[in-house]
Design a protein around this motif. Sequence first.
Motif, PDB file in Angstrom:
ATOM      1  N   SER A 277    -111.127 -12.880  -2.801  1.00  0.00           N
ATOM      2  CA  SER A 277    -111.679 -12.464  -4.091  1.00  0.00           C
ATOM      3  C   SER A 277    -111.878 -10.958  -4.205  1.00  0.00           C
ATOM      4  CB  SER A 277    -113.018 -13.167  -4.340  1.00  0.00           C
ATOM      5  OG  SER A 277    -113.933 -12.868  -3.287  1.00  0.00           O
ATOM      6  N   ALA A 278    -111.535 -10.199  -3.146  1.00  0.00           N
ATOM      7  CA  ALA A 278    -111.725  -8.744  -3.183  1.00  0.00           C
ATOM      8  C   ALA A 278    -110.699  -8.090  -4.103  1.00  0.00           C
ATOM      9  CB  ALA A 278    -111.612  -8.171  -1.772  1.00  0.00           C
ATOM     10  N   PHE A 279    -111.152  -7.065  -4.834  1.00  0.00           N
ATOM     11  CA  PHE A 279    -110.285  -6.368  -5.790  1.00  0.00           C
ATOM     12  C   PHE A 279    -109.155  -5.627  -5.072  1.00  0.00           C
ATOM     13  CE2 PHE A 279    -109.060  -2.473  -7.931  1.00  0.00           C
ATOM     14  CZ  PHE A 279    -108.779  -2.906  -9.216  1.00  0.00           C
ATOM     15  N   LYS A 280    -107.942  -5.773  -5.602  1.00  0.00           N
ATOM     16  CA  LYS A 280    -106.798  -5.022  -5.087  1.00  0.00           C
ATOM     17  C   LYS A 280    -106.153  -4.163  -6.161  1.00  0.00           C
ATOM     18  CE  LYS A 280    -102.472  -5.354  -2.511  1.00  0.00           C
ATOM     19  NZ  LYS A 280    -101.481  -6.249  -1.858  1.00  0.00           N
ATOM     20  N   ARG A 281    -105.926  -4.724  -7.351  1.00  0.00           N
ATOM     21  CA  ARG A 281    -105.294  -3.970  -8.437  1.00  0.00           C
ATOM     22  C   ARG A 281    -105.692  -4.589  -9.774  1.00  0.00           C
ATOM     23  NH1 ARG A 281    -100.765  -6.910 -10.176  1.00  0.00           N
ATOM     24  NH2 ARG A 281    -100.169  -8.580  -8.729  1.00  0.00           N
ATOM     25  N   ASN A 282    -105.583  -3.781 -10.828  1.00  0.00           N
ATOM     26  CA  ASN A 282    -105.890  -4.303 -12.158  1.00  0.00           C
ATOM     27  C   ASN A 282    -104.600  -4.751 -12.850  1.00  0.00           C
ATOM     28  OD1 ASN A 282    -104.641  -2.021 -13.461  1.00  0.00           O
ATOM     29  ND2 ASN A 282    -106.479  -0.829 -13.025  1.00  0.00           N
ATOM     30  N   LEU A 283    -104.765  -5.305 -14.035  1.00  0.00           N
ATOM     31  CA  LEU A 283    -103.619  -5.848 -14.775  1.00  0.00           C
ATOM     32  C   LEU A 283    -103.408  -5.113 -16.087  1.00  0.00           C
ATOM     33  CD1 LEU A 283    -104.479  -9.556 -14.069  1.00  0.00           C
ATOM     34  CD2 LEU A 283    -102.344  -8.475 -13.408  1.00  0.00           C
ATOM     35  N   ARG A 284    -103.854  -3.879 -16.157  1.00  0.00           N
ATOM     36  CA  ARG A 284    -103.707  -3.098 -17.384  1.00  0.00           C
ATOM     37  C   ARG A 284    -102.399  -2.302 -17.351  1.00  0.00           C
ATOM     38  NH1 ARG A 284    -108.895  -2.629 -15.547  1.00  0.00           N
ATOM     39  NH2 ARG A 284    -110.500  -3.620 -16.845  1.00  0.00           N
ATOM     40  N   VAL A 285    -101.318  -3.022 -17.203  1.00  0.00           N
ATOM     41  CA  VAL A 285     -99.994  -2.416 -17.124  1.00  0.00           C
ATOM     42  C   VAL A 285     -99.194  -2.859 -18.336  1.00  0.00           C
ATOM     43  CG1 VAL A 285     -97.886  -2.198 -15.755  1.00  0.00           C
ATOM     44  CG2 VAL A 285    -100.102  -2.426 -14.611  1.00  0.00           C
ATOM     45  N   GLU A 286     -98.429  -1.933 -18.914  1.00  0.00           N
ATOM     46  CA  GLU A 286     -97.605  -2.276 -20.063  1.00  0.00           C
ATOM     47  C   GLU A 286     -96.474  -3.193 -19.621  1.00  0.00           C
ATOM     48  OE1 GLU A 286     -96.869  -2.350 -24.054  1.00  0.00           O
ATOM     49  OE2 GLU A 286     -98.517  -1.351 -22.999  1.00  0.00           O
ATOM     50  N   PRO A 287     -96.367  -4.403 -20.191  1.00  0.00           N
ATOM     51  CA  PRO A 287     -95.319  -5.338 -19.765  1.00  0.00           C
ATOM     52  C   PRO A 287     -93.918  -4.813 -20.074  1.00  0.00           C
ATOM     53  CG  PRO A 287     -96.440  -6.139 -21.732  1.00  0.00           C
ATOM     54  CD  PRO A 287     -97.217  -4.955 -21.245  1.00  0.00           C
ATOM     55  N   LYS A 288     -92.985  -5.112 -19.195  1.00  0.00           N
ATOM     56  CA  LYS A 288     -91.595  -4.685 -19.354  1.00  0.00           C
ATOM     57  C   LYS A 288     -90.739  -5.874 -19.754  1.00  0.00           C
ATOM     58  CE  LYS A 288     -92.150  -1.039 -15.885  1.00  0.00           C
ATOM     59  NZ  LYS A 288     -91.666  -0.492 -14.595  1.00  0.00           N
ATOM     60  N   PRO A 289     -89.587  -5.609 -20.392  1.00  0.00           N
ATOM     61  CA  PRO A 289     -88.740  -6.712 -20.885  1.00  0.00           C
ATOM     62  C   PRO A 289     -88.228  -7.629 -19.787  1.00  0.00           C
ATOM     63  CG  PRO A 289     -88.113  -4.623 -21.899  1.00  0.00           C
ATOM     64  CD  PRO A 289     -89.086  -4.294 -20.813  1.00  0.00           C
ATOM     65  N   GLU A 290     -88.017  -7.122 -18.568  1.00  0.00           N
ATOM     66  CA  GLU A 290     -87.448  -7.953 -17.507  1.00  0.00           C
ATOM     67  C   GLU A 290     -88.461  -8.917 -16.896  1.00  0.00           C
ATOM     68  OE1 GLU A 290     -88.475  -3.881 -15.681  1.00  0.00           O
ATOM     69  OE2 GLU A 290     -87.530  -4.675 -17.502  1.00  0.00           O
ATOM     70  N   LEU A 291     -89.729  -8.789 -17.253  1.00  0.00           N
ATOM     71  CA  LEU A 291     -90.751  -9.679 -16.710  1.00  0.00           C
ATOM     72  C   LEU A 291     -90.743 -11.024 -17.440  1.00  0.00           C
ATOM     73  CD1 LEU A 291     -93.706  -7.135 -16.427  1.00  0.00           C
ATOM     74  CD2 LEU A 291     -92.192  -7.904 -14.596  1.00  0.00           C
ATOM     75  N   LYS A 292     -91.202 -12.061 -16.752  1.00  0.00           N
ATOM     76  CA  LYS A 292     -91.317 -13.386 -17.347  1.00  0.00           C
ATOM     77  C   LYS A 292     -92.652 -13.504 -18.080  1.00  0.00           C
ATOM     78  CE  LYS A 292     -87.489 -15.323 -15.832  1.00  0.00           C
ATOM     79  NZ  LYS A 292     -86.440 -15.869 -16.740  1.00  0.00           N
ATOM     80  N   TYR A 293     -92.586 -14.046 -19.283  1.00  0.00           N
ATOM     81  CA  TYR A 293     -93.786 -14.167 -20.130  1.00  0.00           C
ATOM     82  C   TYR A 293     -94.317 -15.593 -20.090  1.00  0.00           C
ATOM     83  CZ  TYR A 293     -96.529 -14.637 -24.438  1.00  0.00           C
ATOM     84  OH  TYR A 293     -97.516 -14.915 -25.354  1.00  0.00           O
ATOM     85  N   ARG A 294     -95.636 -15.722 -19.948  1.00  0.00           N
ATOM     86  CA  ARG A 294     -96.320 -17.008 -19.964  1.00  0.00           C
ATOM     87  C   ARG A 294     -97.463 -16.975 -20.979  1.00  0.00           C
ATOM     88  NH1 ARG A 294     -92.168 -17.886 -16.970  1.00  0.00           N
ATOM     89  NH2 ARG A 294     -92.360 -17.889 -14.694  1.00  0.00           N
ATOM     90  N   LYS A 295     -97.698 -18.118 -21.593  1.00  0.00           N
ATOM     91  CA  LYS A 295     -98.833 -18.245 -22.506  1.00  0.00           C
ATOM     92  C   LYS A 295     -99.496 -19.592 -22.255  1.00  0.00           C
ATOM     93  CE  LYS A 295    -100.248 -17.833 -27.347  1.00  0.00           C
ATOM     94  NZ  LYS A 295     -99.793 -17.600 -28.737  1.00  0.00           N
ATOM     95  N   ALA A 296    -100.808 -19.573 -22.016  1.00  0.00           N
ATOM     96  CA  ALA A 296    -101.535 -20.788 -21.656  1.00  0.00           C
ATOM     97  C   ALA A 296    -102.703 -21.010 -22.601  1.00  0.00           C
ATOM     98  CB  ALA A 296    -102.040 -20.706 -20.216  1.00  0.00           C
ATOM     99  N   ILE A 297    -102.950 -22.275 -22.943  1.00  0.00           N
ATOM    100  CA  ILE A 297    -104.123 -22.690 -23.703  1.00  0.00           C
ATOM    101  C   ILE A 297    -105.014 -23.501 -22.769  1.00  0.00           C
ATOM    102  CG2 ILE A 297    -104.969 -23.974 -25.689  1.00  0.00           C
ATOM    103  CD1 ILE A 297    -102.278 -23.676 -26.963  1.00  0.00           C
ATOM    104  N   VAL A 298    -106.219 -23.038 -22.540  1.00  0.00           N
ATOM    105  CA  VAL A 298    -107.124 -23.686 -21.596  1.00  0.00           C
ATOM    106  C   VAL A 298    -108.020 -24.661 -22.355  1.00  0.00           C
ATOM    107  CG1 VAL A 298    -108.886 -23.353 -19.840  1.00  0.00           C
ATOM    108  CG2 VAL A 298    -107.082 -21.650 -20.133  1.00  0.00           C
TER     109      VAL A 298
END
Length: 684
Positions: A277-298
């Motif tokens: 659970s220790a912090f390593k990196r944040n997720l405030r990165v601008e997504p790039k087109p080559e990345l896979k996109y996911r969308k979830a409804i909890v």
Amino acid sequence: MPETTYSSDASGQGTNGSRFNRIAMALFGRQRDKLQDPFYLLLLLGFISQGFFWENTVVPIMLAALWFLLIHLSSRKYAINETTEILFLLLALLISIHFGRTAFMRSLSFGNGLLVLQAMRMLRPLTPREKCLSAGIAIVNIAVGSQMMLEYGFILVLAAALVLILQTFHKLEAESCGFHESKFSPRAKWKEFSFVVLAMIIFFLVFPRYRALSSVTTNLSIGRNAPIAPTLDPASGGMEGTGRLIFQISGDDIGYLKTFTLDTFDGTRWAAGKHASAFKRNLRVEPKPELKYRKAIVKEIALLGGSLPADGYPVALKGNFFQDDYVSWQGSIRVSRYWPADNNIYEYWTDLNKHLDADSRETASCLKHPELSDRAKKMIADTTAAAAGEYNKARALEKHLRDTFTYELGTYDLNRLNPLDDFLFNEKRGHCERFASALVLLFRQMGIPSRIAIGFVPVEKNEIGGFFNIRDTHAHAWVEAYLPDRGWLVFDATPVSDRVLQRPASGFALTMRDWVEFIWYQKIVGFTSNDQVMLYKFTAEGIDVAAEKVSRNSGIMILLTILLLALTGGIVIFRRYSAGKAGRSSSITYSEIFAEHFYRDLLRELASAGIRRVPSETPGEILRRASIKIPSAASEITFITDEFCKIRYGGRKPEEDLHDKVKSSLHAVKSAIKSRKTFATDLH
């Protein structure tokens, strides 16, 4: 034709003798007609919708009861001046802002103030302009309530609003012309209905919905109520899930959805170490087109613990029900706080080809293990003897467990003194946690850093929508092992896990229901700015593809375009010819011109008496003014106004003797005005 009226006898029973009319007559008297009036029904819909602002079902019921009470009291015609109405409006606004639990609720407090104003206006007769304003207030109340109504009931409210809004404004326009009912053609209503729906869709696509957040915030910790516990006991027999739906996720090539990891073993139980659970990196990165996109409804936030399931190497994250998100040292997406939103959605972008390196501090905790028995060490040597290199040896152990052991839930508990040997050499059956635990211990004995990953396997795919339902029965444990030349890799020793975890195929009806629910919550309720961008890109790509095909087949496309234009032109010409012919046969154009002429003569006579029509004044309003100033000609002025409205706006043909009747009425009006002037001159 004389107008049909409702007659009632002394007992209050209508001519139709219906029970509804008897009850309505007893409760509301002459106000019972308002129960079927689209204007007052629109006000009722506004009352109910505004009640959902308070996020419960009691207030809408109370406000509906208030509406009925106001209908009952409106016959007494309470006199409330405009100053009092404004004071109550301001007071309601201040109270609503004060008791608003969140900034979002306070920003919508004006709806409560307008509702108070609406209630006071229902106690007295309203002018046509006041009715239009009240209809506008009801629309605002419906819009405010729609921010809180996200279940399927919203569809019913939307459909009722579309019907009542059109009927209300048709009725108000008809009343301004002296009609009791709207006489607009169904064809015109369908045109207006289509226009409103089209405008609604365009507004929806251009302005993504603002997500309303609940006022409740909660600190998160992985709890025992989750389908996957924060600790793992490989000796237990395991329990089967209930099939409870936890979340739905869409995307291409979705793999193992990791929630958290366990890297510390005390000989009997696995637990999460500090790197889990220790912090390593944040997720405030601008997504790039080559990345896979996911969308979830909890659907069930509490069942996720303090993590968000994700596959691959998450790079960017967006969501509406959590804060302080980050990626831990062992690759899990962690959040510190959450607040249940109306529609819990998170989106992330992941890299499936990322080489995942490891820090020495991270691998150190993934090598510790109790001393294995000589029998277990011999099994490792025998199983990996024919394999060359660490990777192949690891795959050989994985294959051995998967091919020669059996997956089974609810087995007997293992020997607590030596659960590994009891599993490897005696039971040889169990659930996924046993297989993951055994494989990690065998890997660590070989010097391969490894840990247990806990999460979900996406196996229940909706064939219509292409998304996955993730249930508690899809919870799974697998192994992540680190090889210096390959990074962190997934190993799954559970036998036929893809078959065992797959639930029986659903029928078409259930599949369709899941698809409709997914589309409603993810594509409509959860429509985000990212969905908007993706829609624009899809449209632009479609236009580019179409343009390319046109350029390749320019000759054929030109010919098709010419034929389409010719066909469209022919249809337009035919419709105009038919309309013109029908117009000439029915003398509609003449009737309207005739009505305009005799009504203009009436306005000219009234102007000579000082009663001049302002541009915004309706025929009904100038009729009331003229009847007060020239009471001796009130019946003639009413007759001319009614005939004008019926012909000009109602589409009715004039009677044969109408010209003579109008001429006689105009003469009577002129004589009354002349007598009025003569009387005024004699007084002076």
